[in-house]
Design an enzyme around this catalytic site. Structure first.
Site, PDB file in Angstrom:
ATOM      1  N   GLY A 472       0.620  -1.189   0.200  1.00  0.00           N
ATOM      2  CA  GLY A 472      -0.065   0.003   0.136  1.00  0.00           C
ATOM      3  C   GLY A 472       0.884   1.306   0.109  1.00  0.00           C
ATOM      4  CG  LEU A 620      12.100   8.232  -4.046  1.00  0.00           C
ATOM      5  CD1 LEU A 620      12.113   6.531  -3.973  1.00  0.00           C
ATOM      6  CD2 LEU A 620      13.128   8.947  -4.934  1.00  0.00           C
ATOM      7  N   GLY A 694       7.126   6.608   5.700  1.00  0.00           N
ATOM      8  CA  GLY A 694       5.778   5.915   6.001  1.00  0.00           C
ATOM      9  C   GLY A 694       5.795   5.853   7.471  1.00  0.00           C
ATOM     10  CD  GLU A 695       8.439   1.834  10.182  1.00  0.00           C
ATOM     11  OE1 GLU A 695       9.706   1.968  10.003  1.00  0.00           O
ATOM     12  OE2 GLU A 695       7.852   0.717  10.159  1.00  0.00           O
TER      13      GLU A 695
END
Length: 734
Positions: A472, A620, A694-695
Site C-alpha cells: 500500500g 520520490l 511511512g513510519e
C-alpha cells in the site's frame, strides 16, 4: 554496486519522472477489485480445498488429548493436521513461538489444528467438532505486575539494552529544574484490512505459496527451515498485500498450515485466519511502561536525560525498543537509557509501524512539553534550544542531514502556533475547550542490500523484476519511476513485477527502508543495463545519455528498441551499503501539530486539524508519500485516543480480538490533514538520496494530540489511550 561514498550527480537528479506526484500505476487494479490478493488467487491452481485453523482455548499449559473423530466424519472433510501427524517441524529463527502448537501451549489462540475440507463452510463447521482436553498452567499476563521481574534484554535491532554517557545520576540530582514521570502505552494490534492468508501447493517436494507477506526472502528462509527443506524448494508469491504494518514481516500460521494441509490433503489448500483469531494468534505491538527523567538548567539547556522502558514478550522474544529516539533526539551531556524485558505468556510481541519510536515518542514528547512548562518556555523553543548536530551519545558521529529545527519552524508558521494560548483551559469555542499541541518526530534511516533485474525488449519496453513487496506504499510506482528515469523512457514503457521469490532479493517492505533501498537496487541494475547498451553500441558509457526512448553519444542517437536487438538485453545487480550509515547517523525528522476540541461537560475529544512537516531526503513521489503520512497520522490518532488490546490478566488473552471491540479511527474521527515535505536530499543514504517516510508519519502524533488535550483542559494524562473517563473527573468546572 557498492555504495561506499556519498552520492554525486547522477541520472536520478534529472527529476523528469522521479519526484513527481504521479498516480499509482496499480491504482486502477485496486479500485476495480482486480489486483490479485492471496486468498483470491482462484486462477493460479485448480482444485483448491479450504483449511480452517483451530486455536488454543488456553494461554499456557499442554494438550492432554484430542478427539478428532467427529470432525473427521463431518461432511466434506479431507484431512486434519495436528502436531502429532504434521511430521518433524523446526521453529524458524524469526518466530518466537511455534506456529503449530501441541502438546505444549505457549499462548492463547496458538494454532493447534487445521481442518481441511471441500468448502470453507464445511471446514469451519468441522473445526467446531474438534474436542481438546487441556491441562492449564499458571501464566504471567500483566506487565505492571511482572515489571519488577524484568531483566536486561539482549541486544536487538534497536541496539543494546543500556546506554550511558557522562554522569546521569549526579547531573539529574544537581539540576535546578527536574521532571520524573512515568508513562504507559497499551498493547496495539496491526488490524490491517487484509487478513493473514495463503494458498499452498506441492509439486513433488517443491512448495509454492501464494501469500500475504512483506519480506519474501525472510519468510522463504523460515518456511524452508521450519519444514526442513532446501531453500530452493520453496517459492513465495505475494504481488499485493492489503496492509501489513509490520505484522506480515514474518512467516505466520496461515502459511505454514496451508503447506501442511496441502501435503496432508495431497491437493492445494487455502487458509485465511478469521479476524477474531488474528489478534491473539499473530503478533502485536507490546505494551510499555516508561520512566523519563529530565534535568535542566534555568536557561532551558538539558543537563541530564534518562529514559527507562519495560515491556514483555514470550520466552526468547525481544523488547519494544521505546528508548531508541531518546538516544538521538536532544542534546545533553549526561544521559542514560535502559530497556527491561519481562516474560509474559501473551501472544508474541513484535514490530508494528515504527517499532520503538512510535510508543517511545508517545512518552518522550509529553515529557518534553512538561519540562518546557516547568521552565516557562514555549515547547517549540525548548526543543530548538536542545537541538544537536551530532549523535549525543557519540559526538564524533554527525547526522547526515538534520532538519528538525526547520520542521518545527515551518510547522509553527503554517499551523498558526503564535495564536496559541500557552495557559491551559483558556480557549473556548462554545461548549468546546480548544487546545493545540506539538511533538517532534524522528525515525532512523535503515539500509539493507537490495537487488533487481531489468530487461529491455525490442519494443523499447523496460521490465523490472524484484521480490520487493507492495503493502500500500506505492512500490510499483516509485520503482517504475526509477527505471523510467534511468533508462530515459516514459513511465508507460515500464513494466514492474514484484513479490516473487523467483526474482532478485530486495530489501523488502519494513523498517521504513523499503522505498530507498529497493529503488537503489533498481538504480544499480539500470546502471548495469545502461553500460551494456552503451558497450553494445560502441558508446562511451560515461558520455551516453538516455532520454526520449533513445541512447545518445556525440552525434549518434539510437532508439532503445533498436539497441536491444531482436532478443533484448538484461542486467541484474544489487545495491550493497558500506559504512556511511556508521560514519553518519542517518535519520528522518518531522514535527507534528494537532488542534483538538474537548467537550467541557462530557470530556468528549475531537481532533480538529493536523499538520505533519517531514524531512526525509528526496521524496520520490509526493502523492504516494503524502498518502503514507496521512495514513500514519490516522494511526497516531488511534493510538492516542482509542486503540488498546485489553488483556484478561487471569486467563491470558486479548479480550477485544476483533474490529468490533478493537477500535480504530474511522473517517468521522479524522479532520483535515496537511503534509509538508521539506526540500531535502541526503547523499549519504543511497544513490537515490532518499529515505523512507511511512513510519516517520506516525512518530510523535500521539504526543501531539496528548499535548493538545492538556492545552485545552489542563488535565495531563500519561496513560494511553486518552479516553474521556481519564479526563472527566479532573476537567475544569463548567
Amino acid at each position: 554496486m557498492r555504495f561506499d561514498n556519498p552520492a554525486t550527480t547522477n541520472p536520478i537528479d534529472q527529476l523528469k519522472v522521479v519526484g513527481h506526484p504521479i498516480d499509482r500505476i496499480d491504482g486502477p487494479l485496486k479500485t476495480t477489485g482486480t489486483a490479485p490478493y492471496a486468498y483470491e488467487r482462484h486462477d493460479v491452481i485448480a482444485n483448491q480445498a479450504y483449511g480452517y485453523v483451530v486455536g488454543s482455548a488456553i494461554a499456557k499449559g499442554r494438550i492432554a488429548g484430542m478427539d478428532l473423530g467427529s470432525a473427521k466424519a463431518a461432511p466434506g472433510v479431507i484431512a486434519i493436521v495436528t502436531a502429532e501427524n504434521a511430521g518433524k517441524l523446526k521453529k524458524a529463527q524469526r518466530n518466537t513461538a511455534n506456529l503449530l502448537g501441541g502438546p505444549k501451549i505457549e499462548h492463547y489462540h496458538q494454532a493447534i489444528a487445521l481442518v481441511v475440507a471441500e468448502t470453507f463452510e464445511q471446514a469451519r463447521a468441522a473445526a467446531q467438532l474438534v474436542q481438546v482436553d487441556y491441562v492449564s498452567a499458571d501464566g504471567t499476563f500483566d506487565l505492571a505486575a511482572a515489571k519488577d521481574s524484568a531483566i536486561k534484554s539482549e541486544p536487538s535491532f534497536g541496539g543494546p539494552a543500556d546506554t550511558a554517557t557522562g554522569d546521569f545520576a549526579g547531573a539529574f540530582a544537581a539540576a535546578p529544574v527536574k521532571l520524573d514521570e512515568t508513562y504507559s502505552t497499551p498493547d496495539h494490534a496491526h488490524a490491517m484490512m487484509e487478513p493473514y492468508a495463503s494458498i499452498a501447493a506441492w509439486d513433488g517436494d517443491k512448495l509454492t505459496l501464494w501469500t500475504s507477506n512483506q519480506m519474501i526472502d525472510w519468510s522463504r528462509d523460515d518456511m524452508a527451515q521450519t519444514l526442513g527443506l532446501a531453500k530452493n524448494k520453496v517459492r513465495l508469491i505475494s504481488p499485493y498485500i492489503g496492509g501489513g504494518f509490520g505484522g506480515k514481516l514474518w512467516l505466520r500460521a496461515d502459511a505454514l498450515l496451508a503447506a501442511l494441509g496441502a501435503r496432508a490433503a495431497k491437493r492445494p489448500v487455502k487458509v485465511a485466519l478469521p479476524r477474531p483469531l488474528i489478534f491473539n494468534n499473530t503478533t502485536h505491538r507490546p505494551a510499555t511502561i516508561q520512566r523519563i527523567r529530565i534535568g535542566a538548567a534555568q536557561d532551558g539547556k538539558i543537563t541530564a536525560i534518562g529514559h527507562e522502558s519495560w515491556s514483555g514478550d514470550l520466552p526468547g522474544g525481544g523488547p519494544e525498543t521505546a528508548v531508541g529516539q531518546t538516544r538521538l533526539l536532544y542534546a545533553g551531556p549526561n544521559r542514560m537509557t535502559a530497556m527491561r524485558l519481562a516474560v509474559l505468556d501473551l501472544p508474541e510481541g513484535n514490530a508494528m509501524r515504527a517499532p520503538g519510536e512510535a510508543p517511545g515518542l508517545m512518552a518522550l514528547e509529553i515529557a518534553i512539553d512538561e519540562m518546557a512548562e516547568k521552565l516557562k518556555l514555549d515547547p517549540i523553543e525548548f526543543r530548538i534550544l536542545n537541538d544537536t548536530a551530532v549523535d549525543p551519545e557519540h559526538p564524533e558521529r554527525p547526522f547526515s542531514q538534520r532538519s528538525l529545527v526547520e520542521c518545527l519552524r515551518t510547522g509553527a508558521a503554517h499551523f498558526g502556533w503564535a495564536k496559541r494560548n500557552p495557559s491551559p483551559g483558556q480557549m473556548r469555542d462554545g461548549r468546546w475547550l480548544i487546545g493545540t499541541g506539538v511533538a517532534a518526530a524522528i525515525r532512523n534511516n535503515l539500509v539493507l542490500a537490495s537487488g533487481a533485474r531489468v530487461r529491455l525488449d525490442n519494443r523499447g519496453i523496460v521490465t523490472v523484476e524484484t521480490d520487493m513487496t507492495e503493502i500500500g506504499t506505492g512500490s510499483y510506482t516509485i520503482i517504475g519511476q526509477t527505471a523510467a528515469e534511468m533508462m530515459g523512457v516514459p513511465l508507460d514503457h515500464v513494466v514492474v513485477r514484484l513479490g516473487d521469490s523467483a526474482f532478485p532479493v530486495s530489501a523488502g517492505s519494513g523498517g521504513q527502508f523499503g522505498a530507498n533501498c529497493s529503488t537503489a537496487g533498481v538504480y544499480a541494475a539500470c546502471v548495469k543495463l545502461r553500460d551494456a547498451v552503451a558497450r553494445k553500441l560502441g558508446f562511451n558509457s560515461a558520455d551516453a545519455t538516455f532520454a526520449d526512448g533513445a541512447v545518445r553519444s556525440g552525434n549518434r542517437s539510437v532508439p532503445l528498441a533498436e539497441a536491444a536487438g531482436e532478443h533484448g538485453m538484461e542486467a541484474e545487480d544489487k545495491i550493497e551499503f558500506g559504512d556511511l550509515d556508521k560514519k553518519y547517523q542517518q535519520s528522518t525528522f518531522g514535527a507534528h501539530f494537532a488542534e483538538v476540541a474537548v467537550d467541557a461537560a462530557t470530556a468528549e475529544i475531537r481532533v480538529r486539524r493536523m499538520l505533519a512537516v517531514c524531512a526525509a531526503g528526496r521524496i520520490l513521489n509526493p502523492k504516494s508519500a503524502r498518502s503514507q503520512v496521512i495514513g500514519a497520522m490516522t494511526m497516531g490518532v488511534g493510538a492516542a485516543l482509542m486503540e488498546e488490546l485489553v488483556v484478561d490478566t487471569s486467563r491470558g488473552f486479548f479480550v477485544n480480538h476483533d474490529l468490533a471491540g478493537y477500535e480504530v479511527p474511522v473517517h468521522a474521527d479524522i479532520p483535515h490533514q496537511d503534509v509538508i515535505f521539506l526540500d531535502e536530499t541526503d547523499p549519504m543514504s543511497s544513490p537515490m538520496k532518499a529515505k523512507g517516510v511511512g513510519e516517520l508519519g506516525i512518530c510523535g502524533v500521539g504526543a501531539a494530540v496528548a499535548n493538545a488535550i492538556y492545552n485545552a483542559t489542563g488535565v495531563r494524562v500519561r496513560d494511553y489511550p486518552i479516553t474521556l473517563d481519564k479526563l472527566i473527573e479532573h476537567m475544569p468546572a463548567v
